[in-house]
Write a protein that holds these residues in place. Structure first.
Motif, PDB file in Angstrom:
ATOM      1  N   ALA A 265     -61.377-113.072  93.817  1.00 18.36           N
ATOM      2  CA  ALA A 265     -60.366-112.572  95.016  1.00 18.36           C
ATOM      3  C   ALA A 265     -60.418-111.104  94.067  1.00 18.36           C
ATOM      4  CB  ALA A 265     -58.657-113.007  94.149  1.00 18.36           C
ATOM      5  N   VAL A 266     -60.347-110.659  93.306  1.00 21.47           N
ATOM      6  CA  VAL A 266     -60.501-109.280  93.182  1.00 21.47           C
ATOM      7  C   VAL A 266     -61.458-108.653  93.863  1.00 21.47           C
ATOM      8  CG1 VAL A 266     -60.353-107.706  91.522  1.00 21.47           C
ATOM      9  CG2 VAL A 266     -59.325-109.075  91.211  1.00 21.47           C
ATOM     10  N   THR A 267     -62.877-109.386  93.498  1.00 22.80           N
ATOM     11  CA  THR A 267     -64.276-108.844  94.498  1.00 22.80           C
ATOM     12  C   THR A 267     -64.358-108.599  95.726  1.00 22.80           C
ATOM     13  OG1 THR A 267     -65.472-109.766  92.191  1.00 22.80           O
ATOM     14  CG2 THR A 267     -66.351-109.263  94.743  1.00 22.80           C
ATOM     15  N   LEU A 268     -63.580-109.675  96.956  1.00 27.27           N
ATOM     16  CA  LEU A 268     -62.861-109.797  97.878  1.00 27.27           C
ATOM     17  C   LEU A 268     -62.303-108.392  98.441  1.00 27.27           C
ATOM     18  CD1 LEU A 268     -62.676-113.668  98.434  1.00 27.27           C
ATOM     19  CD2 LEU A 268     -64.790-112.488  98.704  1.00 27.27           C
ATOM     20  N   LEU A 269     -60.847-108.437  97.485  1.00 23.97           N
ATOM     21  CA  LEU A 269     -60.488-106.914  97.749  1.00 23.97           C
ATOM     22  C   LEU A 269     -60.657-106.302  97.104  1.00 23.97           C
ATOM     23  CD1 LEU A 269     -56.958-108.902  97.139  1.00 23.97           C
ATOM     24  CD2 LEU A 269     -58.206-108.078  99.109  1.00 23.97           C
ATOM     25  N   GLN A 270     -61.898-105.439  95.925  1.00 20.52           N
ATOM     26  CA  GLN A 270     -62.395-104.405  96.054  1.00 20.52           C
ATOM     27  C   GLN A 270     -62.428-103.461  97.097  1.00 20.52           C
ATOM     28  OE1 GLN A 270     -66.056-104.798  93.957  1.00 20.52           O
ATOM     29  NE2 GLN A 270     -67.096-105.513  95.825  1.00 20.52           N
ATOM     30  N   ASN A 271     -62.629-103.443  98.005  1.00 23.55           N
ATOM     31  CA  ASN A 271     -62.951-102.375  98.955  1.00 23.55           C
ATOM     32  C   ASN A 271     -61.407-101.596  99.632  1.00 23.55           C
ATOM     33  OD1 ASN A 271     -65.268-101.885  98.806  1.00 23.55           O
ATOM     34  ND2 ASN A 271     -65.416-103.844 100.431  1.00 23.55           N
ATOM     35  N   PHE A 272     -60.315-102.867  99.873  1.00 21.55           N
ATOM     36  CA  PHE A 272     -58.895-101.525  99.913  1.00 21.55           C
ATOM     37  C   PHE A 272     -58.267-101.568  99.036  1.00 21.55           C
ATOM     38  CE2 PHE A 272     -60.092-105.952 101.904  1.00 21.55           C
ATOM     39  CZ  PHE A 272     -60.442-105.657 103.471  1.00 21.55           C
ATOM     40  N   ASN A 273     -57.266-100.550  99.455  1.00 24.44           N
ATOM     41  CA  ASN A 273     -56.475 -99.965  98.390  1.00 24.44           C
ATOM     42  C   ASN A 273     -55.236-101.348  97.798  1.00 24.44           C
ATOM     43  OD1 ASN A 273     -54.507 -98.119  96.774  1.00 24.44           O
ATOM     44  ND2 ASN A 273     -53.278 -98.024  98.816  1.00 24.44           N
TER      45      ASN A 273
ATOM     46  N   ASN B 113     -47.155 -95.322  92.891  1.00 23.13           N
ATOM     47  CA  ASN B 113     -47.655 -94.902  94.489  1.00 23.13           C
ATOM     48  C   ASN B 113     -47.293 -93.484  95.206  1.00 23.13           C
ATOM     49  OD1 ASN B 113     -49.244 -96.660  94.389  1.00 23.13           O
ATOM     50  ND2 ASN B 113     -47.789 -97.736  93.914  1.00 23.13           N
ATOM     51  N   GLN B 114     -46.312 -92.903  94.037  1.00 22.43           N
ATOM     52  CA  GLN B 114     -45.753 -91.799  94.745  1.00 22.43           C
ATOM     53  C   GLN B 114     -46.647 -90.187  94.912  1.00 22.43           C
ATOM     54  OE1 GLN B 114     -42.942 -89.962  91.388  1.00 22.43           O
ATOM     55  NE2 GLN B 114     -44.675 -89.658  90.198  1.00 22.43           N
ATOM     56  N   ASN B 115     -47.703 -90.315  94.884  1.00 17.91           N
ATOM     57  CA  ASN B 115     -48.505 -89.608  95.167  1.00 17.91           C
ATOM     58  C   ASN B 115     -49.672 -89.949  96.509  1.00 17.91           C
ATOM     59  OD1 ASN B 115     -47.970 -87.550  93.439  1.00 17.91           O
ATOM     60  ND2 ASN B 115     -49.607 -88.403  91.443  1.00 17.91           N
ATOM     61  N   SER B 116     -49.063 -90.899  97.370  1.00 17.67           N
ATOM     62  CA  SER B 116     -49.776 -91.423  98.111  1.00 17.67           C
ATOM     63  C   SER B 116     -48.719 -92.243  99.183  1.00 17.67           C
ATOM     64  CB  SER B 116     -51.013 -92.244  97.675  1.00 17.67           C
ATOM     65  OG  SER B 116     -50.411 -93.703  96.835  1.00 17.67           O
ATOM     66  N   GLN B 117     -48.732 -92.307 100.245  1.00 17.60           N
ATOM     67  CA  GLN B 117     -47.834 -91.858 101.579  1.00 17.60           C
ATOM     68  C   GLN B 117     -48.704 -93.611 101.591  1.00 17.60           C
ATOM     69  OE1 GLN B 117     -44.935 -91.453 102.225  1.00 17.60           O
ATOM     70  NE2 GLN B 117     -44.236 -93.089 103.621  1.00 17.60           N
ATOM     71  N   PHE B 118     -47.079 -95.019 101.654  1.00 19.32           N
ATOM     72  CA  PHE B 118     -48.601 -96.375 102.085  1.00 19.32           C
ATOM     73  C   PHE B 118     -46.897 -96.829 103.215  1.00 19.32           C
ATOM     74  CE2 PHE B 118     -47.036 -97.304  98.099  1.00 19.32           C
ATOM     75  CZ  PHE B 118     -46.304 -98.865  98.390  1.00 19.32           C
ATOM     76  N   ASN B 119     -47.183 -97.054 104.085  1.00 12.56           N
ATOM     77  CA  ASN B 119     -46.123 -97.427 105.188  1.00 12.56           C
ATOM     78  C   ASN B 119     -46.488 -99.556 105.389  1.00 12.56           C
ATOM     79  OD1 ASN B 119     -46.383 -94.767 106.704  1.00 12.56           O
ATOM     80  ND2 ASN B 119     -44.144 -95.372 106.296  1.00 12.56           N
ATOM     81  N   SER B 120     -47.052 -99.796 105.073  1.00  6.83           N
ATOM     82  CA  SER B 120     -47.395-101.735 105.035  1.00  6.83           C
ATOM     83  C   SER B 120     -48.302-102.368 103.932  1.00  6.83           C
ATOM     84  CB  SER B 120     -48.274-101.327 106.363  1.00  6.83           C
ATOM     85  OG  SER B 120     -49.597-101.254 106.329  1.00  6.83           O
TER      86      SER B 120
ATOM     87  N   GLN C 210     -58.866-109.525 106.741  1.00 10.39           N
ATOM     88  CA  GLN C 210     -58.988-108.512 108.167  1.00 10.39           C
ATOM     89  C   GLN C 210     -57.846-108.045 107.890  1.00 10.39           C
ATOM     90  OE1 GLN C 210     -61.528-109.195 110.364  1.00 10.39           O
ATOM     91  NE2 GLN C 210     -60.530-107.300 111.126  1.00 10.39           N
ATOM     92  N   ILE C 211     -56.697-108.347 107.977  1.00 12.58           N
ATOM     93  CA  ILE C 211     -54.865-107.791 107.926  1.00 12.58           C
ATOM     94  C   ILE C 211     -55.121-107.058 106.352  1.00 12.58           C
ATOM     95  CG2 ILE C 211     -52.524-107.845 107.500  1.00 12.58           C
ATOM     96  CD1 ILE C 211     -53.389-110.897 107.985  1.00 12.58           C
ATOM     97  N   ALA C 212     -56.126-107.287 105.848  1.00  9.50           N
ATOM     98  CA  ALA C 212     -55.818-105.538 105.173  1.00  9.50           C
ATOM     99  C   ALA C 212     -56.608-104.696 105.406  1.00  9.50           C
ATOM    100  CB  ALA C 212     -56.105-106.210 103.345  1.00  9.50           C
ATOM    101  N   SER C 213     -57.397-104.991 106.082  1.00 10.03           N
ATOM    102  CA  SER C 213     -58.038-103.596 106.904  1.00 10.03           C
ATOM    103  C   SER C 213     -57.628-102.915 107.544  1.00 10.03           C
ATOM    104  CB  SER C 213     -58.913-104.424 107.733  1.00 10.03           C
ATOM    105  OG  SER C 213     -59.653-105.092 108.708  1.00 10.03           O
ATOM    106  N   ILE C 214     -55.919-103.272 108.565  1.00 11.23           N
ATOM    107  CA  ILE C 214     -55.719-103.047 108.884  1.00 11.23           C
ATOM    108  C   ILE C 214     -53.457-101.647 108.457  1.00 11.23           C
ATOM    109  CG2 ILE C 214     -56.180-103.616 111.570  1.00 11.23           C
ATOM    110  CD1 ILE C 214     -53.727-105.128 111.149  1.00 11.23           C
TER     111      ILE C 214
END
Length: 720
Positions: A691-699, A532-539, A666-670
């Motif tokens: 579980a993967v289907t529920l998380l498909q809209n998140f990173n 994930n070196q091309n994308s910045q994530f802090n949380s 809900q937490i994944a959305s922020i």
């Protein structure tokens, strides 16, 4: 993020020997139970089976007049002779009811209950094979529960076969002679027809020997082609000389011929001389006077009269060639050839005559070649027809000679006799063939291994639980960030949503396990950074499909790894329903995340703690609330996350399992990313898919396999 169903992933997996062995080891109980039952059944069946005896005999089915029968079969359609060689038909004949019924009648005294059907079921007839070659020996095998009966039945059957064969000897020979006589008559008629066809063919096409005639035509065609080449070469040479002479005298052939004739005319030469004199006088007068002068006019008129006389002389000498003279210059130039030019003109005329002759010869040769080729194109079909008719005559003559010799030979055999089957191996007392405990046990072992393997693989196919890290990654098509193994794997239980669990780990056990986890989780964290070196994530959210999959242990380990790499890390226990981090770390949970979300005005700083010699900041979950979803979906939760992200390099949140609550979604959305932890031999494919289907809209940055047996001893994980 791509999800692939179970059938596709299974089809794409590498089903090698290692995987087969792993399945057998995993399903060893099923394999051993089926294997033991099959072997036991085989042993019991062998012990309870009645004894069976077997007796054999062998017969040579070839008649004594083998040579004659082979020759007879080679000549044409001989139904009776062919039947002697048709061993499949012979086998069917030996199995027929007429022989079996005669055998039963001969044994009626010893075995009154014996039936033809009993013999048919217990009798096996086959042709003996040696080195993949069928021999002329038949083998008869009879099985029964009485060793004496097996021998007596085969002896009676042998007697029936031999008696039948003796009765058929004379009949077969008579039919053979009858067939030969019939074929001999047909062969003579065919010979007469073939000879008539050949003679008629030669007469119609006026042929004697088509091959010799074809050779003569080919030879004549070759000579014509050689003459054509010679004529063509002579023509090209003469044509070249003709062109050279024409360029040398600078006249066309017609003009050269006219000049030659005029050069030999005295009157033309005299008139030409007079014209030249007049031209000289005219030139002298024109040099002094104009054309209007009387003397000049007289000279011009004289010149015109002289030119007219020249034209008349040319017409008299060359006749119709006068039209080729176009102007005055040509009139004056003609007839002024030297002796050399006259000689060249003669050569030019001669070459022109030769060219005409060579051209006529070439045309004549081309016509002759065309005629020869036409004749040659007709001959192949005639030769083919001749070669078809000629062998027919020879073949018919040979067939007649063979039939005559064969008839003489069979006539001698008919008077001498000599048709008998030979007994190669006489039947003896039956030998015991069953039961054979050793063979039954071996068959039971082989079948047991096969059926046990099938049972194991059927159980594997019907089992939905994921057993390897590769299956976990392949099922969801996520990056496999790493694997962790554990010392003792918890038992598989169905998830109970919102249930509080009490940790049984002491502080010393925690330090020991985190020490073992240090290198594997450092590797996992570095792998997360590289992918994930091309994308910045802090949380980053650490979650799982079900409880007890090790997500809390992974969250603590990743926080320690990031801190060791020089980052400011905040670890938040966001599991407001069943918190576990404060229990593992033995921290107070009187105030925490739930207090801050419920009262935004409350100032609560994360608690610095030291774990394994590393200092991190921890925010516990706080007191349990009934409506955690409302707090996590509020603006205060988003603002609080933005605040912590601005103060720390990395914020790691331990959340509830995905299935059973909406808190994680809900937490994944922020948050910036989600890490999914899956326990091997614990989670099913259906649960993971949900579980993967529920998380498909998140990173979802990847998946971590916990509880892998393939790397046992590398790391130890705890259950959350």
């Amino acid at each position: 993020m791509v999800y692939q169903n179970n059938s596709n992933s299974a089809a794409e997996s590498d089903f090698g020997y290692g995987k087969i062995l792993a399945i057998l080891l995993r399903r060893r109980l099923w394999f051993l139970v089926v294997f033991a039952n099959v072997v036991a059944i085989a042993v019991v069946s062998a012990l309870l089976e009645d004894p069976t005896y077997e007796s054999t005999m062998q017969l040579l089915v070839e008649p004594n007049y083998q040579t004659s029968q082979n020759q007879l079969g080679a000549i044409g359609d001989q139904p009776q002779a062919d039947s002697e060689e048709d061993y499949a038909t012979q086998l069917n004949l030996m199995r027929s009811q007429q022989f079996l019924q005669k055998t039963v009648e001969s044994l009626k005294t010893q075995y009154p209950d014996l039936e033809a059907g009993d013999i048919s079921r217990s009798l096996e007839l086959s042709q003996v094979t040696e080195e993949e070659t069928q021999t002329k020996i038949f083998r008869a095998v009879y099985t029964s529960d009485d060793p004496i009966k097996t021998q007596e039945v085969l002896e009676a059957l042998q007697k029936v076969y031999l008696e039948y064969n003796l009765q058929q000897q004379e009949l077969r020979l008579s039919r053979g002679l009858e067939a030969i006589n019939k074929q001999l008559q047909e062969a003579r008629e065919d010979l007469a027809n073939s000879q008539g066809n050949l003679e008629g063919f030669l007469q119609r096409h006026a042929l004697i020997q088509p091959d010799q005639q074809a050779s003569a035509v080919i030879e004549a065609l070759s000579r014509v082609q050689q003459e054509q080449q010679t004529t063509r070469a002579q023509y090209e040479e003469a044509n070249a000389r003709y062109g050279a002479l024409q360029r040398q005298i600078a006249l066309t052939p017609q003009s050269a011929l006219i000049s030659a004739r005029l050069s030999q005319s005295p009157r033309y030469q005299f008139l030409l001389s007079e014209v030249q004199k007049t031209d000289v006088a005219l030139a002298e007068q024109q040099a002094i006077y104009t054309d209007a002068d009387l003397n000049v006019q007289v000279l011009l008129d004289r010149r015109q009269n002289q030119l007219r006389l020249l034209q008349e002389e040319i017409a008299r000498v060359v006749g119709s060639a006068r039209e080729a003279i176009a102007n005055e210059n040509q009139i004056l130039r003609l007839g002024q050839l030297s002796e050399t030019d006259l000689e060249l003109v003669g050569q030019l005329v001669e070459l022109q005559t030769n060219l005409l002759g060579l051209r006529a010869r070439s045309q004549s040769l081309a016509t002759a070649e065309q005629q020869l080729r036409s004749e040659l194109s007709r001959l192949p079909s005639l030769i083919a027809e001749y070669e078809r008719l000629q062998p027919e005559v020879e073949s018919e003559r040979t067939a007649i000679q063979q039939l005559l010799a064969l008839r003489q030979e069979l006539s001698a055999q008919l008077t001498q006799g000599g048709f008998n089957w030979q007994v190669v191996e006489a039947p003896e007392w039956g030998r015991k063939i069953a039961p054979n405990p050793r063979v039954s046990l071996l068959m039971g072992i082989v079948i047991g291994l096969f059926l046990g393997g099938i049972a194991a693989f059927i159980r594997e196919v019907t089992d939905d639980v994921i057993h390897t890290p590769e299956d976990l990654a392949a099922h969801v098509k996520l990056s496999l960030l790493g694997t962790l193994s554990e010392v003792s794997l918890p038992s598989r239980k169905s998830p109970i949503p919102f249930r509080r669990t009490q940790s049984q780990l002491s502080s010393s056990n925690l330090v020991q396990k985190l020490t073992l986890l240090r290198e594997p989780i450092d590797f996992i964290y570095k792998n997360i950074q590289l992918q994930n070196q091309n994308s910045q994530f802090n949380s980053l959210i650490i979650t799982s499909t079900l409880p007890n999959e090790g997500k809390s242990t992974v969250a603590i380990g990743l926080a320690l790894s990031a801190t060791r790499l020089g980052q400011r890390v905040l670890l938040i226990d966001a599991n407001l329903r069943s918190p576990a981090i404060q229990q593992y770390l033995q921290c107070s949970n009187e105030k925490g995340l739930s207090n801050v979300l419920a009262d935004p005005s409350m100032e609560l700083r994360p608690t610095p703690i030291s774990v394994c010699g590393v200092n991190i900041d921890l925010l516990t979950s706080g007191p349990l609330l009934e409506d955690s979803v409302r707090l996590l979906s509020s603006y205060q939760a988003k603002d609080l996350m933005q605040k912590y992200v601005s103060e720390y390099d990395l914020v790691i949140l331990d959340t509830p399992p995905v299935l059973g609550s909406v808190d994680t979604l809900q937490i994944a959305s922020i948050c910036d990313g989600v890490l999914l932890v899956g326990r091997i031999d614990h989670i099913t494919k259906a649960e993971l898919t949900q579980a993967v289907t529920l998380l498909q809209n998140f990173n979802v940055i990847g998946v971590l396999a916990n509880g892998s047996k393939e790397f046992k001893g590398i790391a130890t994980s705890m259950k959350s």
